[in-house]
Design a protein around this motif. Structure first.
Motif, PDB file in Angstrom:
ATOM      1  N   TYR A  51      -4.945   6.438  -3.230  1.00  0.00           N
ATOM      2  CA  TYR A  51      -5.133   5.603  -2.041  1.00  0.00           C
ATOM      3  C   TYR A  51      -4.892   4.148  -2.419  1.00  0.00           C
ATOM      4  CZ  TYR A  51      -7.287   9.670   0.120  1.00  0.00           C
ATOM      5  OH  TYR A  51      -7.512  10.925   0.626  1.00  0.00           O
ATOM      6  N   TYR A  75      -5.541   3.834   7.888  1.00  0.00           N
ATOM      7  CA  TYR A  75      -6.141   5.182   7.941  1.00  0.00           C
ATOM      8  C   TYR A  75      -5.131   6.211   8.429  1.00  0.00           C
ATOM      9  CZ  TYR A  75     -10.718   3.194   6.965  1.00  0.00           C
ATOM     10  OH  TYR A  75     -11.774   2.575   6.353  1.00  0.00           O
ATOM     11  N   TRP A 107      -6.209  -1.978  10.187  1.00  0.00           N
ATOM     12  CA  TRP A 107      -6.998  -0.933   9.512  1.00  0.00           C
ATOM     13  C   TRP A 107      -6.660   0.453  10.065  1.00  0.00           C
ATOM     14  CZ3 TRP A 107      -8.700  -1.367   4.945  1.00  0.00           C
ATOM     15  CH2 TRP A 107      -9.268  -2.549   4.485  1.00  0.00           C
ATOM     16  N   ASP A 143     -14.928  -4.181   5.476  1.00  0.00           N
ATOM     17  CA  ASP A 143     -13.569  -3.840   5.936  1.00  0.00           C
ATOM     18  C   ASP A 143     -13.169  -4.764   7.092  1.00  0.00           C
ATOM     19  OD1 ASP A 143     -15.066  -2.464   7.989  1.00  0.00           O
ATOM     20  OD2 ASP A 143     -14.828  -0.550   6.958  1.00  0.00           O
ATOM     21  N   SER A 193      -5.761   4.605   3.310  1.00  0.00           N
ATOM     22  CA  SER A 193      -7.201   4.529   3.056  1.00  0.00           C
ATOM     23  C   SER A 193      -7.789   5.892   3.394  1.00  0.00           C
ATOM     24  CB  SER A 193      -7.861   3.460   3.930  1.00  0.00           C
ATOM     25  OG  SER A 193      -7.344   2.188   3.626  1.00  0.00           O
ATOM     26  N   SER A 223      -8.414   4.508  -6.055  1.00  0.00           N
ATOM     27  CA  SER A 223      -7.724   3.552  -5.191  1.00  0.00           C
ATOM     28  C   SER A 223      -7.299   2.350  -6.022  1.00  0.00           C
ATOM     29  CB  SER A 223      -8.634   3.105  -4.041  1.00  0.00           C
ATOM     30  OG  SER A 223      -9.779   2.473  -4.542  1.00  0.00           O
ATOM     31  N   SER A 277       0.835  -1.212   0.000  1.00  0.00           N
ATOM     32  CA  SER A 277       0.000   0.000   0.000  1.00  0.00           C
ATOM     33  C   SER A 277       0.862   1.250   0.000  1.00  0.00           C
ATOM     34  CB  SER A 277      -0.915   0.003   1.235  1.00  0.00           C
ATOM     35  OG  SER A 277      -1.801  -1.091   1.180  1.00  0.00           O
ATOM     36  N   TYR A 325      -9.938   1.701  -0.472  1.00  0.00           N
ATOM     37  CA  TYR A 325     -10.843   2.734   0.023  1.00  0.00           C
ATOM     38  C   TYR A 325     -12.179   2.127   0.428  1.00  0.00           C
ATOM     39  CZ  TYR A 325     -11.839   7.781   0.257  1.00  0.00           C
ATOM     40  OH  TYR A 325     -12.084   9.060   0.678  1.00  0.00           O
TER      41      TYR A 325
END
Lengths: 430, 318
Positions: free
Chosen positions: A198, A252, A248, A214, A257, A272, A187, A201
C-alpha cells in the motif's frame, strides 16, 4: 397485592434516593482557593520519553520547594486517557494537573465542572498568550477563558520510506508528493512496482479521533488553516472539503490505501510506504525505517513554508479536585518555562506550543536537523475546534466519512452537506 | 401444688396468643427459616448493589439530562421526559445497531442450541478421549477474547488463511470489512467461543435423562435419529431453555468482539452493537443519558425475546 406495594415503595425510595444523590449543587472550586499552597499530585503520559521529562521536572521543582512537594505518576492505564480523566473527574480524585489532556475532550471536562479556568489566575491569560502567541486563541473556550494550558504539539507530516521509494524508481530525496495528482501518481508507482503493498495506510477504523490523521491535516493544508468548525458552523462543506474527500476516496478506491484495520504499525512493518505522524514518531521508528518527511499535500501544491497541518496537541489541565491550586499554577508555569520547554524538546522531540520555537532553541534544531522541519511546521497548525459536543462532532464526521470516502457508498457532496448540517446541530446544543 | 385460677389461665392464654402473633409476624418478615435469609444475604446484597441499583439508576438517567460531573459541581439535571428516547429513536446508527444485533442473534442463538446439543450428545456417547474432547470445546470459552481475536484475524483478515485457501472465491471486500459478512463472521466467532459452556450444560442435562427411555426406544425399534428427537430433545428441554436464554442475553450484550475484530464497529457501522454504541455515547462522547435510554430499550427487547423463547420451548412446569 401487598408484595407489589412493597416493591413499588422500594423502587420509589430507590429513585428518590438517586434523585437526591444526583441533584448536583455546590461548585467545582472558587476564587478563594486559587492562592492555596501545599503538596500536589500530577499525572503525565506513559511514554518513556515523557516519563523522563516528567521525572526531571518534578525533581527540579521539589528540590526548591520543600513545602510544596509534587508527587507525580503516569496516567492510569485505560482505553484512552480521555476516559481515564473523565472517570477521575466524576470520582472526584483527579490530580491537580494532567499533562496529557486532549483539546478535543476539554469542552466535555469543562461541562462536567472538572476544569479550573486558568484565566481566573491573575496572570493566567497574559502568561498563556505571551508563551503561545497567536496560536493560543485556538485553545480558548467559548466564554473566552482558558481551561487548558497549550503545552505541546506534534504537527503531523508525511513520513516516507526511502528504500521503498528507491525500489519503485522514485527519487527518495525529492519525492513528488506536494499535489494530489503527484501524490496519487507516486502512490500508483509504489504499489504497481511491487515496492509496497500500500502507498499509505491511515487507520480506516471508526474511532472518533481517526480523522486527525487522514482528512483533517489535508483539510487544514488545503484551507490555509481553517478549523473543522468556526463560529459554530461546520466549514468543510466546501470546495476544499470536496477536494480532500475526493483525494482520499481515490486512494481507497484504487487500493492505494487499505480499507481493513491493520493490526500493528503498517509503516514500520513495511506494509505501506508512507504514514502520517508527528515528530514523536522519530524516536519510535528508531533504526527500523530509513525515512524522509514532506508536508501533507494540497490540490495546488502549497509551498512547504506555507502549508498547515493538524497539531496533534496535548495540553495541561488543572482540575477542580485540586486543593492547592496556588501551587498547581506555579508548577504549571514552572513546567512550561523556557527551560522546561527546552528539556521537553530535548528529551521527547515534541514541540512546545510557544511562539518563535525555532529561534528560541536554535542550538537544539542545529543539532537535530530532522526536527527542524517540525519546529517550523509548529507555527502553522490547526487544532480541533473548541466547541460543545466536540467528541460527538468528530464521531459523526468519522461515521459519515467512513461510509462515503473509505467504503465509497453514496456521493461525496451529500456526505459533506448532511454531515455539516448534523455538526451544526451538535455544536448548537449545550 | 399449683392452683391455676381462671385469671392466670386467661393471662397465660393472652401471652401465648401474643407469642404466636409475634412468631407469625417474624415468619412473615423473615420466612420459615431465618437462617436461609442470612445465608442468602450476601447474594441479595450483591444483586442489589451490582444489578438492581444500576438498573434503577439507568432508568432514572434515561429520563433526565444527565452527564457525568465532578462531585459538588453546580449542574442541573432536568427531567426531560422521553427526549432521550426520541433522540435514540431518530438516530439511524441506533437502528442499525439493533438490526445488527438482530442479525447476530438470528445466526448465533439457533446455531448455539443446535451445535451444542449435537456435540454434547456425541460427546456423551464418545468412548475414547472423552475428557480431551470436552476440554477442547471448553478452552475457547475460558480464553480471553483478546487472545482469540488474534487467531480469528489470522484466519479472516484480508490476507488471512481462509482467503488464501479460497483464492479467487474469497469475498471482496473481505469478511470483516464486508457490510454483509461482518456481522455473520462475528456471530460465528462468538458461537465457536461460547460453545464450551453450552455443551457442558447439555452434558449435565443428558446425565439426567433416564436410561430406561433409551432402552424402551431401542426395544421399540427406534433408530438413532428417532431416539434423538423422541427422547434426547424432550429430555433436555429445561437445558435448552437455559441455553436459549443465556445465548440471547449474552448475545444482546455483544461488545468485545465487534470492538476488537472491527475496531469500533466498522465497516460503516455494519458491526456496531447497541452496547458498543452505549460505550461510545456514554463514555467517549459524554452522553450517558442517551446511552441509558439505549440500555433500557435493549433490556425491554431482551425480556420480550426471553418471554417468547420461554413460551416457545416451555419449561418443566408447563
Amino acid at each position: 397485592m401487598r408484595r407489589s406495594i412493597k416493591v413499588t415503595a422500594l423502587a420509589a425510595a430507590g429513585v428518590l434516593t438517586l434523585t437526591a444523590c444526583s441533584g448536583g449543587g455546590g461548585g467545582g472550586g472558587s476564587a478563594d482557593d486559587l492562592e492555596t499552597k501545599g503538596p500536589i499530585t500530577i499525572w503525565y503520559s506513559n511514554n518513556a520519553a515523557e516519563i523522563d521529562w516528567g521525572k526531571q521536572m518534578v525533581e527540579a521543582w521539589n528540590a526548591d520547594h520543600p513545602d510544596e512537594q509534587v508527587k507525580a505518576q503516569e496516567i492510569p492505564a485505560g482505553n484512552s486517557s480521555e476516559e481515564v480523566i473523565a472517570a477521575a473527574i466524576t470520582a472526584g480524585n483527579a490530580p491537580c494537573l494532567i499533562y496529557n489532556t486532549s483539546p478535543a475532550a476539554v469542552p466535555q471536562f469543562e461541562k462536567a465542572g472538572g476544569l479550573v479556568s486558568l484565566s481566573s489566575f491573575q496572570d493566567g491569560d497574559d502568561y498563556i498568550q505571551e508563551r503561545s502567541g497567536d496560536n493560543a486563541a485556538q485553545y480558548a473556550s467559548a466564554d473566552g477563558e482558558f481551561y487548558q494550558m497549550p503545552w505541546k504539539s506534534n504537527p503531523v507530516m508525511i513520513f516516507y520510506n526511502k528504500a521503498m521509494f528507491t525500489e519503485a524508481g522514485l527519487d527518495p530525496e525529492a519525492p513528488e508528493l506536494s499535489t494530489y495528482d503527484d501524490f496519487l501518481a507516486t502512490s500508483r508507482t509504489l504499489t504497481e512496482s511491487g515496492a509496497a503493498p500500500y502507498a499509505i495506510y491511515p487507520a480506516p477504523s471508526s474511532e472518533f479521533y481517526q480523522p486527525w490523521f487522514d482528512f483533517y491535516p489535508l483539510y487544514g493544508a488545503e484551507t490555509g488553516g481553517t478549523l473543522l468548525v468556526e463560529d459554530n458552523k461546520a466549514t468543510f462543506d466546501s470546495e476544499a472539503g470536496t477536494a480532500v474527500s475526493e483525494f482520499w476516496a481515490t486512494m481507497y478506491e484504487e487500493g492505494l490505501s487499505g480499507q481493513e484495520p491493520y493490526q500493528g504499525d503498517s509503516f514500520v512493518d513495511g506494509n505501506s510506504a508512507m504514514t502520517i505522524a508527528g515528530p514523536w514518531a522519530i524516536s519510535y521508528f528508531g533504526d527500523t525505517v530509513d525515512w524522509g518527511t514532506v508536508p501533507v499535500p494540497t490540490s495546488a501544491g502549497t509551498p512547504a513554508d506555507e502549508t498547515y497541518t493538524f497539531s496533534d496537541a496535548k495540553n495541561v489541565g488543572m482540575f477542580t479536585a485540586c486543593k492547592n491550586k496556588g501551587t498547581a499554577w506555579d508548577v504549571l508555569k514552572f513546567s512550561t518555562s523556557e527551560e522546561q520547554d527546552g528539556q521537553l524538546l530535548e528529551l521527547t522531540g515534541q514541540m512546545p506550543l510557544r511562539q518563535d520555537l525555532t529561534t528560541t532553541y536554535p542550538d537544539y534544531f542545529d543539532a537535530n536537523p530532522a526536527y527542524e522541519v517540525f519546529g517550523d511546521q509548529a507555527n502553522r497548525v490547526v487544532e480541533v475546534p473548541n466547541v460543545s459536543n466536540s467528541i460527538e462532532v468528530w464521531q459523526a464526521f468519522r461515521d459519515a466519512y467512513s461510509k462515503a470516502v473509505i467504503f465509497g457508498e453514496g456521493d461525496i457532496a451529500t456526505f459533506l452537506t448532511d454531515t455539516a448540517a448534523e455538526i451544526d446541530d451538535l455544536v448548537s446544543q449545550d | 401444688m399449683v392452683t391455676i385460677t381462671p385469671e392466670t389461665g386467661t393471662k397465660a392464654d393472652g401471652a401465648d396468643a401474643q407469642h404466636a402473633r409475634s412468631a407469625r409476624r417474624r415468619r412473615r418478615l423473615l420466612g420459615e427459616n431465618p437462617l436461609g435469609l442470612l445465608l442468602a444475604a450476601p447474594y441479595l446484597i450483591f444483586v442489589g448493589v451490582i444489578f438492581a441499583y444500576p438498573l434503577v439508576f439507568a432508568v432514572w438517567m434515561s429520563f433526565h439530562d444527565y452527564f457525568f460531573s465532578a462531585p459538588g459541581a453546580d449542574v442541573e439535571r432536568e427531567f426531560v421526559g422521553f427526549d432521550n428516547f426520541i433522540a435514540v429513536a431518530t438516530d439511524p446508527a441506533v437502528w442499525r445497531s439493533f438490526l445488527n444485533v438482530g442479525v447476530f442473534l438470528i445466526i448465533n442463538v439457533p446455531l448455539t442450541v443446535v451445535l451444542s446439543l449435537l456435540l454434547a450428545a456425541a460427546l456423551n456417547r464418545a468412548l475414547h478421549a472423552k475428557i480431551f474432547l470436552r476440554v477442547s470445546f471448553y478452552v475457547p470459552y475460558v480464553t480471553a477474547s483478546v487472545a482469540l481475536v488474534a487467531v480469528w484475524l489470522f484466519l479472516f483478515s484480508g490476507p488471512g488463511l481462509v482467503n488464501q485457501i479460497l483464492g479467487p472465491l474469497a469475498p471482496d471486500p473481505s469478511w470483516l470489512i464486508n457490510p454483509w459478512l461482518a456481522m455473520p463472521t462475528i456471530a460465528l466467532f462468538v458461537t465457536w467461543k461460547g460453545m464450551g459452556l453450552f455443551i457442558l450444560l447439555y452434558l449435565a442435562a443428558l446425565q439426567a435423562v433416564p436410561k430406561e427411555l433409551y432402552e424402551s426406544a431401542a426395544t421399540d425399534g427406534a433408530g438413532a435419529v428417532r431416539t434423538f428427537f423422541a427422547v434426547t430433545v424432550p429430555g433436555v428441554r429445561s437445558a435448552t431453555l437455559l441455553v436459549l436464554l443465556l445465548a440471547t442475553i449474552t448475545g444482546a450484550n455483544l461488545f468485545t468482539e465487534p470492538y476488537l475484530l472491527t475496531n469500533g464497529g466498522g465497516p460503516n457501522g455494519a458491526s456496531t452493537s447497541p452496547v458498543l454504541l452505549m460505550y461510545q455515547k456514554g463514555l467517549e462522547q459524554g452522553d450517558p443519558d442517551v446511552a441509558a435510554a439505549i440500555g433500557v430499550i435493549l433490556v425491554i427487547l431482551v425480556l420480550v425475546i426471553a418471554l417468547i423463547e420461554r413460551r416457545a420451548v416451555g419449561d418443566e412446569e408447563s
